[in-house]
Design a protein around this motif. Structure first.
Motif, PDB file in Angstrom:
ATOM      1  N   LEU A 126     -11.351  -3.333 -13.191  1.00  0.00           N
ATOM      2  CA  LEU A 126     -12.003  -2.288 -13.976  1.00  0.00           C
ATOM      3  C   LEU A 126     -11.342  -0.949 -13.691  1.00  0.00           C
ATOM      4  CD1 LEU A 126     -15.671  -3.455 -13.293  1.00  0.00           C
ATOM      5  CD2 LEU A 126     -14.495  -3.554 -15.505  1.00  0.00           C
ATOM      6  N   PRO A 127     -11.454   0.015 -14.594  1.00  0.00           N
ATOM      7  CA  PRO A 127     -10.833   1.319 -14.360  1.00  0.00           C
ATOM      8  C   PRO A 127     -11.300   1.948 -13.047  1.00  0.00           C
ATOM      9  CG  PRO A 127     -11.593   1.133 -16.632  1.00  0.00           C
ATOM     10  CD  PRO A 127     -12.124  -0.068 -15.912  1.00  0.00           C
ATOM     11  N   SER A 128     -10.399   2.650 -12.385  1.00  0.00           N
ATOM     12  CA  SER A 128     -10.752   3.329 -11.140  1.00  0.00           C
ATOM     13  C   SER A 128     -11.896   4.305 -11.387  1.00  0.00           C
ATOM     14  CB  SER A 128      -9.527   4.085 -10.604  1.00  0.00           C
ATOM     15  OG  SER A 128      -9.853   4.777  -9.429  1.00  0.00           O
ATOM     16  N   GLY A 129     -12.865   4.303 -10.496  1.00  0.00           N
ATOM     17  CA  GLY A 129     -14.021   5.185 -10.642  1.00  0.00           C
ATOM     18  C   GLY A 129     -15.212   4.528 -11.307  1.00  0.00           C
ATOM     19  N   THR A 130     -15.064   3.264 -11.735  1.00  0.00           N
ATOM     20  CA  THR A 130     -16.173   2.537 -12.355  1.00  0.00           C
ATOM     21  C   THR A 130     -17.308   2.329 -11.346  1.00  0.00           C
ATOM     22  OG1 THR A 130     -14.746   1.351 -13.908  1.00  0.00           O
ATOM     23  CG2 THR A 130     -16.864   0.338 -13.404  1.00  0.00           C
ATOM     24  N   GLU A 177     -11.145   1.003   2.432  1.00  0.00           N
ATOM     25  CA  GLU A 177      -9.708   1.220   2.606  1.00  0.00           C
ATOM     26  C   GLU A 177      -8.935   0.980   1.315  1.00  0.00           C
ATOM     27  OE1 GLU A 177      -8.465  -1.283   5.771  1.00  0.00           O
ATOM     28  OE2 GLU A 177      -9.759  -0.322   7.274  1.00  0.00           O
ATOM     29  N   HIS A 178      -9.578   0.281   0.369  1.00  0.00           N
ATOM     30  CA  HIS A 178      -8.947   0.003  -0.924  1.00  0.00           C
ATOM     31  C   HIS A 178      -9.593   0.815  -2.047  1.00  0.00           C
ATOM     32  CE1 HIS A 178      -6.535  -3.337   0.663  1.00  0.00           C
ATOM     33  NE2 HIS A 178      -7.593  -3.626   1.406  1.00  0.00           N
ATOM     34  N   GLY A 179     -10.327   1.866  -1.676  1.00  0.00           N
ATOM     35  CA  GLY A 179     -10.891   2.766  -2.673  1.00  0.00           C
ATOM     36  C   GLY A 179     -12.139   2.268  -3.358  1.00  0.00           C
ATOM     37  N   VAL A 180     -12.869   1.326  -2.731  1.00  0.00           N
ATOM     38  CA  VAL A 180     -14.096   0.784  -3.313  1.00  0.00           C
ATOM     39  C   VAL A 180     -15.256   1.034  -2.356  1.00  0.00           C
ATOM     40  CG1 VAL A 180     -15.289  -1.273  -4.159  1.00  0.00           C
ATOM     41  CG2 VAL A 180     -12.830  -0.994  -4.558  1.00  0.00           C
ATOM     42  N   LYS A 216     -15.308  10.011  -6.857  1.00  0.00           N
ATOM     43  CA  LYS A 216     -14.459   9.382  -7.863  1.00  0.00           C
ATOM     44  C   LYS A 216     -14.070   7.953  -7.507  1.00  0.00           C
ATOM     45  CE  LYS A 216     -12.499  13.708  -9.603  1.00  0.00           C
ATOM     46  NZ  LYS A 216     -11.250  14.468  -9.879  1.00  0.00           N
ATOM     47  N   GLN A 217     -14.560   7.457  -6.385  1.00  0.00           N
ATOM     48  CA  GLN A 217     -14.241   6.090  -6.005  1.00  0.00           C
ATOM     49  C   GLN A 217     -14.907   5.078  -6.936  1.00  0.00           C
ATOM     50  OE1 GLN A 217     -15.553   6.123  -1.788  1.00  0.00           O
ATOM     51  NE2 GLN A 217     -13.554   5.225  -1.354  1.00  0.00           N
TER      52      GLN A 217
END
Length: 400
Positions: A21-25, A53-56, A101-102
């Motif tokens: 999914l798009p980043s920030g979803t 660590e993976h932006g989630v 924005k994560q």
């Protein structure tokens, strides 16, 4: 309710791993119940730091933000538990918005209990409408029904399994004794309600294949852009289903409990969070324990409804991952009544359940002495004595 069991053409669906999914979803997993929610929630919570660590982000403060979902959906919670408040929902929202924005993931099957479009709109707006993507996980009704019945028994249900099936499948309007069942598990209507609010392009339906134990984990990893194998199942005995014998023991206890007018809070403290919880943790079912068996007529009816639901969902324009034909497959029936009648509780299981209740009672602070009763014990009926005892135990548990 239609229960036509004729074979239907399977809805087309994606079988390859989905693109992230798009980043920030903000991925909102709404269940419903008994579709792998406990497993995925445990895996997400255990991998919370690794996902970051993976932006989630996993913004919930526990494995399952049940109180937050119950509060925003105006649901009372389990029998005897304290009713969730707006503060539970606000706490979750604060954590979600702190992720900025994560990409983030929120999972609770109780979101499926949202009573109307207005409630769904509030959930979506509070989370950030332009960033929400709704994920619905589905399993065949034939596999959901026995699990859901024993869960209702853990919340005080006194009706036997076949009688319950009869009410859910044969007796219109199919709302007694559990009106929540079809709100959760008429899956086409569930998907339709959320699609009306967020749009078909923001809904993904995953048909869970029980033959692929890691399949749901891999789907979440793909959607969230996580490395393969990051999410793994975490054993959780406290959330295991009860065996047939355990469920029947509890159901009989529920009948006595209700028949004597004992307070719901006592049930929550001593039975569900005392006896049942300790029994689950201390006793591991074996292959010899009789399972909850669904009769053939109910399997066929559930498969027919599953086919109708799959067909309707296929016309809604939502993304479907997995094989919708699984929802209409008729599983091989097990033995019917003889196995149900043969269920007997193991003395060890009964002892552990009793011990769990005693531990909770023993840990409660002592209550101040009460004034002597006006009537003697011999002047009071046994039913009233049980009711009075229940209230006194509850008072002791509260420490008042």
């Amino acid at each position: 309710m239609e229960t036509d069991c004729s074979t239907r053409h399977a809805t087309a669906a994606e079988t390859a791993a989905p693109a992230p999914l798009p980043s920030g979803t903000r991925l909102l997993h709404i269940g419903p119940h008994k579709t792998g929610t406990t497993s995925i929630q445990g895996a997400l919570f255990a991998a919370k730091e690794a996902m970051a660590e993976h932006g989630v982000a996993f913004p919930a403060h526990s494995r399952h933000p049940m109180e937050a979902a119950l509060a925003v959906c105006a649901r009372p919670g389990m029998m005897g538990d304290t009713r969730p408040t707006e503060g539970h929902w606000q706490r979750l929202l604060d954590a979600v918005h702190a992720s900025k924005k994560q990409t983030s993931v929120i999972s609770s099957e109780f979101f499926a209990d949202a009573p109307d479009d207005e409630t769904i709109a509030r959930v979506v707006d509070d989370l950030g409408r332009d960033r929400v993507h709704v994920l619905v996980t589905l399993r065949p009704l034939a596999k959901i029904m026995p699990s859901q019945w024993q869960q209702y028994v853990q919340n005080g249900l006194r009706m036997g399994y076949e009688d319950w099936l009869d009410h859910m499948l044969r007796k219109a309007p199919y709302e007694k004794p559990n009106p929540s069942f079809w709100r959760r598990h008429r899956h086409d209507r569930l998907v339709e309600r959320w699609t009306r609010v967020v749009g078909a392009e923001n809904v993904t339906v995953v048909v869970v294949d029980d033959r692929d134990r890691g399949g749901l984990m891999r789907t979440f990893e793909s959607l969230l852009g996580l490395p393969d194998g990051l999410l793994t199942e975490v054993p959780d005995t406290a959330n295991r289903s009860l065996t047939l014998a355990e469920t029947e023991m509890l159901r009989k206890l529920n009948m006595e409990f209700r028949g004597n007018g004992l307070p719901d809070e006592l049930y929550s403290k001593l039975v569900r969070n005392g006896a049942v919880m300790h029994m689950k943790n201390a006793c591991r079912p074996t292959a010899d324990d009789p399972r909850i068996t669904t009769p053939t007529w109910a399997l066929e009816a559930a498969a027919g409804i599953g086919g109708e639901m799959a067909e309707r969902i296929g016309t809604m324009g939502v993304r479907i991952l997995g094989d919708p034909a699984l929802l209409s497959a008729v599983p091989s029936p097990g033995q019917d009544d003889p196995e149900q009648e043969a269920a007997r509780i193991d003395p060890e299981v009964a002892a552990q359940a009793l011990y769990g209740a005693l531990v909770v009672a023993a840990e409660a602070p002592p209550a101040p002495p009460e004034r002597p009763a006006v009537r003697t014990v011999h002047q009071t009926s046994s039913k009233e004595l049980v009711r009075v005892l229940g209230h006194r135990v509850l008072k002791r548990l509260k420490g008042s």
